[in-house]
Structure formats: C-alpha cells, structure tokens
Enzyme design. Sequence first.
Site, PDB file in Angstrom:
ATOM      1  CG  ASP A  68      39.681  31.848  26.516  1.00 22.55           C
ATOM      2  OD1 ASP A  68      39.492  31.310  25.405  1.00 22.55           O
ATOM      3  OD2 ASP A  68      38.783  31.981  27.353  1.00 22.55           O
ATOM      4  CB  SER A  69      37.064  35.064  24.562  1.00 25.87           C
ATOM      5  OG  SER A  69      36.634  33.787  25.010  1.00 25.87           O
TER       6      SER A  69
ATOM      7  CB  CYS B   6      40.175  31.600  22.555  1.00 27.96           C
ATOM      8  SG  CYS B   6      38.511  32.008  22.056  1.00 27.96           S
TER       9      CYS B   6
ATOM     10  CD  GLU C 118      31.705  32.433  31.011  1.00 24.53           C
ATOM     11  OE1 GLU C 118      31.175  33.543  31.155  1.00 24.53           O
ATOM     12  OE2 GLU C 118      32.739  32.246  30.351  1.00 24.53           O
TER      13      GLU C 118
ATOM     14  CB  CYS D 158      34.149  25.246  22.925  1.00 20.94           C
ATOM     15  SG  CYS D 158      33.814  26.692  23.945  1.00 20.94           S
TER      16      CYS D 158
ATOM     17  CG  HIS E 164      33.529  27.780  28.546  1.00 24.35           C
ATOM     18  ND1 HIS E 164      34.410  28.556  27.841  1.00 24.35           N
ATOM     19  CD2 HIS E 164      32.995  28.578  29.504  1.00 24.35           C
ATOM     20  CE1 HIS E 164      34.386  29.784  28.341  1.00 24.35           C
ATOM     21  NE2 HIS E 164      33.543  29.822  29.351  1.00 24.35           N
TER      22      HIS E 164
END
Length: 280
Positions: free
Chosen positions: A16-17, A79, A164, A198, A200
């Site tokens: 993942d990024s 991702c 985040e 996504c 997140h």
Amino acid sequence: MDNGKNEQAGPIGVFDSGFGGLTILRDIRERLPQYDYLYLGDNARAPYGPRSFDIVYRFTLDAVKYLFSRGCRLVILACNTASAKALRSIQQNDLPGIDPSRRVLGVIRPTAEIIGQLSRTGHIGVLATGGTVASRSYNLEIEKLHPGFSVATQACPMFVPLVENREIESPAADYFAAKYISSLLEKDRRIDTIILACTHYPLLYDVIRRNTPPEINVVCQGGIVADSLADYMERHPEIADRCTTGGKCTYLTTENPEAFADLARVFLDEDIEAKHVELN
Ligand code: DGL
C-alpha cells in the site's frame, strides 16, 4: 531439480502507499490466517491519491520488485490508487519480463465482480481518492462485468487526512461525509450501493453510514478482497504452494518505523513492530 517448497516459496506480499492497506491485510489475515505476510507501506512517498499515473506506476513497480526480491511469489496491491493506475501495466508489460510465474493482484476487480450481487437498481456510487476517480477504473470494470450498470464517482480528498490525523469521530468528519455523499447522490438519485473504494474509508464507516440514506448499502471491500483471494488460492494451487505458511506477519515502511507502528494501531487494533526499508 525441484528443491521443494522452501526454495520456491515466500510470504504473500501486501503493498500500500502507506497505512491504508492494513485494513485489507486485517481482513485477509482473518480469512487466511495460515499464510505468512510481508506488508510494505511506502509512507515516505504517500499519499498516492493526488499523484499522476506515471508516478504511481513507477512507485508501485519499485515496491513490487522489492517484495519479489524478498521472496514473495504473490503480491496484492491493497491500495486502490495503485490498483487503478499501475496494476494493468505491471501485469501486462512488466511481469512477463521479470518472472511470469509470479502474480500481482489488485482490489478493484474482486470488488467489481461482487457488486452485481449487491445492487438491485444497477446504479453504483464509488467514493475514492482523486486518482482512483480520474482513472475511471471502477466505471470501466463494473460496466464491463455488468452491462447496463451505471457508476457515479466522488473524490473525497479530506478523508485520508482525517483518518491519519485521528479525526475519525470529529465534527469535521461528519461535515465532509455529508458533503461528499450528497454530492455523489446528486449525480445519480438511483444509487442503491456505495463502495468505499479507498483503503482508509472503512475506518470512517460509521460516519459515512449515518450520513447516507438508510436504504442505500455501504460496502467495505476488505472482506470482498479476502474472499476473492481465498477463492484464488483454491483455484491456483501452483501459487498457493509457493506461499509459506506459519501465520507470521512482517511490517515494512519506507518512513520512520516507530511512527508507522504508532498509527498502525488505529488501523489494526493491535501493537506491531515495523522495520525501515529503502526501495531503491
Ligand atoms: N491507499 C490509498 C487508496 O486506497 C489511499 C491513500 C493514498 O492516497 O495514498 O487509494
């Protein structure tokens, strides 16, 4: 001569990024706890969402090559942005030259496959990063697999920073969820299924759910990807036999490992240790 499984086998790579792929990893490990996993977050170069096709492709290819060099025979691009912007090129153009016996899989196809079973109206909404929206990957995959379906998309650039910065339950999260959902539904009033496309966004599930009309399904993709991987392993014993078992999970990041381990707790609900790596 075949030297047996050890020579040929490695952990399943999950890329993942940054942190987000941990939500996918969590579901995959729950579904397939027997395998070893090597998670790589390219935190030093995240976020990928706003980056161009070429950059996401090059960064993702670096990561895939690195995971191959660590023995992975199978790499999952957890991702969405990397799956949207890099997977096809890597599968079609790079893998044959690197090692055609290895596999790289993404998260978009399995989600697009299952969506036909979840929607009655055939009108699908997708919440994602700007990069995933711009790629039109969900539109193309869903409309190809389910002719007659239509897909409306909405970029949600504030969602990743909210997660985040640990603002998941804040008034700001409610404000942006309401704004993005109403903007999506204005594009198509017949949407009955919304995909959180996504990594997140599952962490914002509660706030998204309460800002979405109750008759609309809100779908997280971790479980879908995990079921699809389990099915893939059954259908491809030649790959499954090259994935080591033991249930061990190793975490790598291109940024500071202590900071990674700290925020990873938000995504995994468990304490982990991470190691720093350089990709090139
Ligand atoms: N992992 C990315 C995705 O699923 C979100 C974070 C980023 O933009 O790098 O699209």
